[in-house]
Design an enzyme around this catalytic site. Structure first.
Site, PDB file in Angstrom:
ATOM      1  N   ASP A  32       0.849  -1.195   0.000  1.00 38.54           N
ATOM      2  CA  ASP A  32       0.000   0.000   0.000  1.00 38.54           C
ATOM      3  C   ASP A  32       0.887   1.248   0.000  1.00 38.54           C
ATOM      4  OD1 ASP A  32      -3.221   0.509   0.980  1.00 38.54           O
ATOM      5  OD2 ASP A  32      -1.812   2.202   1.081  1.00 38.54           O
ATOM      6  N   ASN A  89     -13.027  -3.360   2.074  1.00 45.44           N
ATOM      7  CA  ASN A  89     -14.002  -2.281   2.181  1.00 45.44           C
ATOM      8  C   ASN A  89     -14.916  -2.325   0.963  1.00 45.44           C
ATOM      9  OD1 ASN A  89     -12.850  -1.208   4.571  1.00 45.44           O
ATOM     10  ND2 ASN A  89     -11.274  -0.168   3.358  1.00 45.44           N
ATOM     11  N   GLY A  95     -15.806   3.222   3.286  1.00 50.90           N
ATOM     12  CA  GLY A  95     -14.656   4.051   2.931  1.00 50.90           C
ATOM     13  C   GLY A  95     -13.866   3.537   1.751  1.00 50.90           C
ATOM     14  N   GLN A  96     -14.503   2.734   0.876  1.00 47.59           N
ATOM     15  CA  GLN A  96     -13.786   2.255  -0.316  1.00 47.59           C
ATOM     16  C   GLN A  96     -13.407   3.444  -1.189  1.00 47.59           C
ATOM     17  OE1 GLN A  96     -15.812  -0.727  -2.700  1.00 47.59           O
ATOM     18  NE2 GLN A  96     -14.038  -0.975  -4.057  1.00 47.59           N
ATOM     19  N   HIS A 102     -10.260  -5.341  -3.666  1.00 47.93           N
ATOM     20  CA  HIS A 102      -8.953  -5.599  -3.062  1.00 47.93           C
ATOM     21  C   HIS A 102      -9.126  -5.965  -1.603  1.00 47.93           C
ATOM     22  CE1 HIS A 102      -9.840  -1.275  -2.673  1.00 47.93           C
ATOM     23  NE2 HIS A 102      -9.216  -1.339  -1.506  1.00 47.93           N
ATOM     24  N   HIS A 104      -7.033  -5.745   2.026  1.00 50.12           N
ATOM     25  CA  HIS A 104      -5.888  -5.196   2.757  1.00 50.12           C
ATOM     26  C   HIS A 104      -5.384  -6.280   3.702  1.00 50.12           C
ATOM     27  CE1 HIS A 104      -6.884  -0.765   2.120  1.00 50.12           C
ATOM     28  NE2 HIS A 104      -8.044  -1.327   1.816  1.00 50.12           N
TER      29      HIS A 104
HETATM   30  P1  AMP Z   1      -9.816   1.363   0.025  1.00 50.51           P
HETATM   31  O1  AMP Z   1     -10.187   2.519   0.920  1.00 50.51           O
HETATM   32  O2  AMP Z   1     -10.161   0.035   0.649  1.00 50.51           O
HETATM   33  O3  AMP Z   1     -10.372   1.521  -1.366  1.00 50.51           O
HETATM   34  O4  AMP Z   1      -8.241   1.372  -0.038  1.00 50.51           O
HETATM   35  C1  AMP Z   1      -7.505   1.810  -1.138  1.00 50.51           C
HETATM   36  C2  AMP Z   1      -6.053   1.737  -0.757  1.00 50.51           C
HETATM   37  O5  AMP Z   1      -5.276   1.857  -1.936  1.00 50.51           O
HETATM   38  C3  AMP Z   1      -5.572   2.817   0.218  1.00 50.51           C
HETATM   39  O6  AMP Z   1      -5.025   2.200   1.379  1.00 50.51           O
HETATM   40  C4  AMP Z   1      -4.507   3.565  -0.592  1.00 50.51           C
HETATM   41  O7  AMP Z   1      -3.413   3.968   0.209  1.00 50.51           O
HETATM   42  C5  AMP Z   1      -4.093   2.537  -1.614  1.00 50.51           C
HETATM   43  N1  AMP Z   1      -3.578   3.054  -2.868  1.00 50.51           N
HETATM   44  C6  AMP Z   1      -4.145   3.978  -3.689  1.00 50.51           C
HETATM   45  N2  AMP Z   1      -3.399   4.176  -4.771  1.00 50.51           N
HETATM   46  C7  AMP Z   1      -2.324   3.353  -4.664  1.00 50.51           C
HETATM   47  C8  AMP Z   1      -1.182   3.084  -5.469  1.00 50.51           C
HETATM   48  N3  AMP Z   1      -0.985   3.710  -6.642  1.00 50.51           N
HETATM   49  N4  AMP Z   1      -0.287   2.178  -5.034  1.00 50.51           N
HETATM   50  C9  AMP Z   1      -0.467   1.538  -3.866  1.00 50.51           C
HETATM   51  N5  AMP Z   1      -1.529   1.742  -3.055  1.00 50.51           N
HETATM   52  C10 AMP Z   1      -2.432   2.638  -3.443  1.00 50.51           C
END
Ligand code: AMP
Ligand code: ZN
Length: 116
Positions: A32, A89, A95-96, A102, A104
């Protein structure tokens, strides 16, 4: 299928860089960009599926592969004894932010329950 605009599809295509932790023909795992724990890895299917609520029965195998990859990465990072959290999420209230399914994988510190 992939989406032209989706940032995670771009990572899967290697159009933009990411610190890749694991890849096979169905899933990709990468660190991340804004880690919220000492270990914070995202696991995605190569296929563009926007969110968990869009998963179909035919996606059951790929959904399982995401979890299995998370579990295997957790083991490789030495988290089995201490524990870890796997979070998916789905949509606005959760909070997606990135609309490509994906998980985490987070570990290396203690997490609160219930989550905020
Ligand atoms: P979510 O809130 O579950 O959609 O989480 C999206 C996650 O993607 C967040 O933790 C961001 O920090 C991560 N994220 C967004 N863009 C990138 C990227 N280019 N490379 C790695 N992580 C990312
Ligand atoms: Zn995508």
């Amino acid at each position: 299928m992939q989406s032209d605009k989706c940032i995670f599809c771009k990572i899967a295509r290697k159009d933009i860089p990411a610190k890749i932790v694991y890849e096979d023909d169905q899933v990709l795992a990468f660190e991340d960009a804004k880690p919220q724990a000492p270990v914070h890895v995202l696991i995605i299917p190569h296929d563009h599926i926007e969110k968990v609520s869009d998963l179909k029965e035919k996606d059951a195998l790929i959904a399982g592969k995401v979890i299995m990859a998370a579990k295997n990465i957790a083991r490789s990072k030495g988290l089995d004894d201490s524990g870890y959290r796997i979070v998916m999420n789905c949509n606005r209230d959760a909070g997606q932010e990135v609309f490509h399914v994906h998980a985490h994988l987070m570990g290396g510190r203690k997490f609160n329950w219930p989550p905020g």
